[in-house]
Design an enzyme around this catalytic site. Structure first.
Site, PDB file in Angstrom:
ATOM      1  N   ALA A 186      11.092  48.361 -47.867  1.00 24.75           N
ATOM      2  CA  ALA A 186      11.668  47.929 -49.148  1.00 24.75           C
ATOM      3  C   ALA A 186      11.039  46.597 -49.517  1.00 24.75           C
ATOM      4  CB  ALA A 186      13.178  47.782 -49.026  1.00 24.75           C
ATOM      5  N   ILE A 218       5.611  33.649 -24.529  1.00 25.64           N
ATOM      6  CA  ILE A 218       5.153  35.027 -24.318  1.00 25.64           C
ATOM      7  C   ILE A 218       3.982  35.054 -23.341  1.00 25.64           C
ATOM      8  CG2 ILE A 218       4.181  37.064 -25.476  1.00 25.64           C
ATOM      9  CD1 ILE A 218       5.844  36.391 -27.920  1.00 25.64           C
ATOM     10  N   ARG A 258      -5.114  26.126 -24.337  1.00 20.00           N
ATOM     11  CA  ARG A 258      -5.982  25.100 -24.929  1.00 20.00           C
ATOM     12  C   ARG A 258      -5.463  23.672 -24.720  1.00 20.00           C
ATOM     13  NH1 ARG A 258      -4.771  26.206 -31.389  1.00 20.00           N
ATOM     14  NH2 ARG A 258      -2.566  25.719 -31.329  1.00 20.00           N
ATOM     15  N   GLY A 282       1.305  32.810 -30.586  1.00 12.75           N
ATOM     16  CA  GLY A 282       2.333  32.508 -31.579  1.00 12.75           C
ATOM     17  C   GLY A 282       2.622  33.695 -32.484  1.00 12.75           C
ATOM     18  N   ASP A 312      13.823  35.188 -37.571  1.00 19.06           N
ATOM     19  CA  ASP A 312      12.458  34.664 -37.395  1.00 19.06           C
ATOM     20  C   ASP A 312      11.705  34.505 -38.713  1.00 19.06           C
ATOM     21  OD1 ASP A 312      13.076  34.835 -34.745  1.00 19.06           O
ATOM     22  OD2 ASP A 312      11.391  36.113 -34.179  1.00 19.06           O
ATOM     23  N   HIS A 353      29.900  26.709  -2.826  1.00 20.45           N
ATOM     24  CA  HIS A 353      28.967  26.658  -1.699  1.00 20.45           C
ATOM     25  C   HIS A 353      28.894  28.001  -0.996  1.00 20.45           C
ATOM     26  CE1 HIS A 353      26.664  24.654   1.396  1.00 20.45           C
ATOM     27  NE2 HIS A 353      27.434  25.206   2.310  1.00 20.45           N
TER      28      HIS A 353
HETATM   29  P1  NDP Z   1       4.629  29.919 -28.940  1.00 20.47           P
HETATM   30  O1  NDP Z   1       4.576  29.235 -30.235  1.00 20.47           O
HETATM   31  O2  NDP Z   1       5.704  29.623 -27.955  1.00 20.47           O
HETATM   32  O3  NDP Z   1       3.240  29.737 -28.185  1.00 20.47           O
HETATM   33  C1  NDP Z   1       2.013  29.985 -28.799  1.00 20.47           C
HETATM   34  C2  NDP Z   1       0.922  29.534 -27.852  1.00 20.47           C
HETATM   35  O4  NDP Z   1      -0.347  29.921 -28.363  1.00 20.47           O
HETATM   36  C3  NDP Z   1       0.887  28.024 -27.691  1.00 20.47           C
HETATM   37  O5  NDP Z   1       0.570  27.770 -26.362  1.00 20.47           O
HETATM   38  C4  NDP Z   1      -0.222  27.613 -28.650  1.00 20.47           C
HETATM   39  O6  NDP Z   1      -0.881  26.447 -28.273  1.00 20.47           O
HETATM   40  C5  NDP Z   1      -1.176  28.774 -28.513  1.00 20.47           C
HETATM   41  N1  NDP Z   1      -2.014  28.980 -29.691  1.00 20.47           N
HETATM   42  C6  NDP Z   1      -1.625  29.047 -30.974  1.00 20.47           C
HETATM   43  N2  NDP Z   1      -2.667  29.307 -31.788  1.00 20.47           N
HETATM   44  C7  NDP Z   1      -3.749  29.387 -30.981  1.00 20.47           C
HETATM   45  C8  NDP Z   1      -5.131  29.640 -31.220  1.00 20.47           C
HETATM   46  N3  NDP Z   1      -5.598  29.840 -32.450  1.00 20.47           N
HETATM   47  N4  NDP Z   1      -5.957  29.651 -30.165  1.00 20.47           N
HETATM   48  C9  NDP Z   1      -5.497  29.446 -28.913  1.00 20.47           C
HETATM   49  N5  NDP Z   1      -4.209  29.212 -28.618  1.00 20.47           N
HETATM   50  C10 NDP Z   1      -3.332  29.198 -29.650  1.00 20.47           C
HETATM   51  O7  NDP Z   1       4.602  31.453 -29.325  1.00 20.47           O
HETATM   52  P2  NDP Z   1       4.882  32.780 -28.510  1.00 20.47           P
HETATM   53  O8  NDP Z   1       4.049  33.794 -29.192  1.00 20.47           O
HETATM   54  O9  NDP Z   1       4.733  32.600 -27.054  1.00 20.47           O
HETATM   55  O10 NDP Z   1       6.408  33.045 -28.808  1.00 20.47           O
HETATM   56  C11 NDP Z   1       6.891  33.079 -30.158  1.00 20.47           C
HETATM   57  C12 NDP Z   1       8.339  32.718 -30.200  1.00 20.47           C
HETATM   58  O11 NDP Z   1       9.107  33.813 -29.730  1.00 20.47           O
HETATM   59  C13 NDP Z   1       8.739  31.556 -29.313  1.00 20.47           C
HETATM   60  O12 NDP Z   1       8.564  30.320 -29.937  1.00 20.47           O
HETATM   61  C14 NDP Z   1      10.168  31.834 -29.035  1.00 20.47           C
HETATM   62  O13 NDP Z   1      10.945  31.259 -30.032  1.00 20.47           O
HETATM   63  C15 NDP Z   1      10.250  33.352 -29.074  1.00 20.47           C
HETATM   64  N6  NDP Z   1      10.321  33.922 -27.726  1.00 20.47           N
HETATM   65  C16 NDP Z   1      11.397  33.651 -26.932  1.00 20.47           C
HETATM   66  C17 NDP Z   1      11.470  34.160 -25.657  1.00 20.47           C
HETATM   67  C18 NDP Z   1      12.639  33.827 -24.785  1.00 20.47           C
HETATM   68  O14 NDP Z   1      13.648  33.360 -25.302  1.00 20.47           O
HETATM   69  N7  NDP Z   1      12.533  34.020 -23.479  1.00 20.47           N
HETATM   70  C19 NDP Z   1      10.420  35.009 -25.103  1.00 20.47           C
HETATM   71  C20 NDP Z   1       9.333  35.227 -26.007  1.00 20.47           C
HETATM   72  C21 NDP Z   1       9.305  34.690 -27.261  1.00 20.47           C
HETATM   73  P3  NDP Z   1      -0.337  24.967 -28.683  1.00 20.47           P
HETATM   74  O15 NDP Z   1       0.788  24.664 -27.744  1.00 20.47           O
HETATM   75  O16 NDP Z   1      -1.515  24.104 -28.464  1.00 20.47           O
HETATM   76  O17 NDP Z   1       0.073  25.057 -30.101  1.00 20.47           O
END
Ligand code: NDP
Length: 452
Positions: free
Chosen positions: A115, A179, A199, A262, A303, A435
């Site tokens: 939709a 993730i 990175r 991300g 989200d 304990h």
């Molecule tokens: P995050 O935002 O947590 O992590 C993304 C990672 O990818 C970071 O380490 C980031 O680096 C890196 N990154 C981003 N862009 C690039 C790029 N172009 N090249 C290389 N590295 C890159 O996202 P996730 O996908 O892990 O998770 C998404 C969301 O989902 C989380 O924020 C969370 O809210 C939710 N989630 C919750 C979970 C739980 O509660 N257990 C489990 C899974 C997901 P940098 O740090 O440098 O930006």
């Protein structure tokens, strides 16, 4: 003007389904919900639920070794992904049916289609039909973000992992967030040779520094080849996998390359901007504290708003929206002191401020301990648990609690209640220990390890 529905929800994930059920089932609104994919959304179909089941599956690798140390004559066999995958599919089917049944019982009309928004009160379904609603709720969630070179090289995302026909022998995981770290541990436990590139300086940016270091060390000890300060420069498909050239010049070949870099909000092509709804830089729907957009009849939760991207938060937002708009009970979702768990191995549970955040706000005391839990010490295993309290030196309140330990997610849920109630360090101290459990360390931390 008469509308077809009081509420039309776009998206059948955690936030949308909760809003629809409460609006219809509790407040008597006439509600429809459209979902273009499977009912249940990211959490149920391609996120929290299948991920946690994979965590359980992978953690048996260690359990067999421990069992032997406890006197059991067990020989670990091979992990059979196909057996697990069959059972996983069946469980997700069951949960999807339960979601549908919940909507049906509440009297929600479900459209299994996409939709989009035509104007403040009109939606267009994929077959061209239009439907009108007094209120529209956008709950379309997010999707994995894949940088250009990764998409061109056919890299996988977390969405693909649950659908693999077989596990790869080796995998490179790119990213250092929730993730990436969770899947690095899961696949490692399932016998995949895992390399991880992040990175930045240290994985899990934004979490407590000490906890991040502790988890990274354990991941390396468990066999994950974790490289920080390292990114992908080139990807090339070759026989048997993908050749990866890293920014440090190293070349390696991995059967699978998985990007966990991300997630981005799902707003593309929804027609929101033309209606006057404001989108942010990442495409997120901009909402106020009532989850209302710039168009008064259109709201958004979960989200897609890119506030705190966690299932329980989306559920709270959806519920608060339904109570506010249909229940004459104005309610804001509270985004403070949200506890969360990262299902690495060992698990990480966290609530409140990190040490780094807290020390910028006022004087603090840090209480922390690291120890070998009884269970692993007996089995001769190296794992150490870490527990940490960040305490305000001014009013003695516990500002943050960070736990890296088996079952840390379970522990942090309860610690979060104490923090929510404003517990002081002395309240923790007055609480008698249970304990012998790991969490007793939380109430027996005598002296600060440092002040700041
Ligand atoms: P995050 O935002 O947590 O992590 C993304 C990672 O990818 C970071 O380490 C980031 O680096 C890196 N990154 C981003 N862009 C690039 C790029 N172009 N090249 C290389 N590295 C890159 O996202 P996730 O996908 O892990 O998770 C998404 C969301 O989902 C989380 O924020 C969370 O809210 C939710 N989630 C919750 C979970 C739980 O509660 N257990 C489990 C899974 C997901 P940098 O740090 O440098 O930006």
């Amino acid at each position: 003007m008469a509308f077809d529905y009081d509420l039309f929800v776009i998206g059948g994930g955690s936030g949308g389904v909760r809003a629809a059920r409460i609006a219809a089932g509790e407040h008597g609104a006439k509600v429809a919900l459209a979902e273009e994919d499977r009912m249940g959304g990211t959490c149920v179909i391609r996120g929290c639920v299948p991920k946690k089941l994979m965590v359980f599956a992978s953690s048996f690798a260690d359990t067999f070794g421990e069992a032997r140390a406890y006197g059991w004559d067990v020989t670990p066999g091979e992990f059979d992904w196909r057996v697990f995958r069959g059972r996983l599919d069946a469980e997700l089917d069951r949960l999807e049916r339960a979601y549908r049944a919940g909507l049906d019982t509440a009297g929600v009309t479900v459209f299994d289609t996409r939709a989009t928004v035509e104007d403040a009160h009109t939606l267009r379904l994929a077959d061209g039909a239009t439907v009108t609603a007094r209120h529209i709720l956008v709950a379309t969630g997010g999707r994995p973000f894949l940088p250009g070179i990764a998409a061109a090289a056919g890299a996988l995302t977390s969405n693909d992992i649950f659908k693999l026909d077989r596990l790869p022998e080796s995998a490179l995981i790119v990213g250092g967030g929730f993730i990436a770290c969770e899947f690095a541990c899961i696949l490692n436990g399932m016998g995949v040779k895992v390399t991880q590139f992040y990175r930045g300086e240290q994985i899990l940016r934004g979490f407590d520094g000490e906890a991040r270091g502790h988890i990274a060390e354990h991941m390396r000890e468990a066999g994950i080849d974790l490289h920080v300060g390292c990114d992908v420069m080139e990807l090339e498909r070759v026989a048997g996998g993908t050749r990866v050239t890293a920014t440090n010049g190293h070349e390696t070949v991995h059967e699978a390359v998985i990007y966990a870099t991300g997630r981005v909000p799902n707003t593309e092509g929804l027609g929101l901007e033309a209606t006057g709804v404001r989108l942010g830089r990442r495409g997120e729907v901009v909402v106020d504290e009532w989850s209302q957009t710039a168009v008064p009849s259109i709201y958004a939760v979960g989200d897609v708003t890119d506030r705190i991207n966690l299932t329980p938060v989306a559920i709270r937002e959806g519920h608060a929206f339904a109570d506010t708009v249909f229940g004459a009970r104005p309610t804001k979702a509270d985004h403070t002191l949200v506890p969360s768990a990262v299902f690495t191995q060992p698990e990480f549970g966290t609530v409140g401020l990190t040490e780094e955040e807290a020390r910028d706000l006022g004087p603090i005391e840090i209480y922390a301990t690291a120890f070998r839990p009884m269970r692993s010490a007996f089995a001769g295993r190296p794992e150490r648990a870490m527990m940490k309290l960040v305490v305000s030196a001014e009013n003695r309140r516990v500002l943050g609690c960070h736990i890296v330990a088996p079952q840390a997610g379970e522990m942090i849920q309860l610690a979060a209640i104490a923090l929510r109630m404003g517990a002081t360090k002395e309240d923790f101290d007055r609480t008698v220990a249970v304990h012998p459990v790991m969490a007793e360390e939380l109430v027996t931390l005598r002296k600060p390890v440092r002040t700041a």
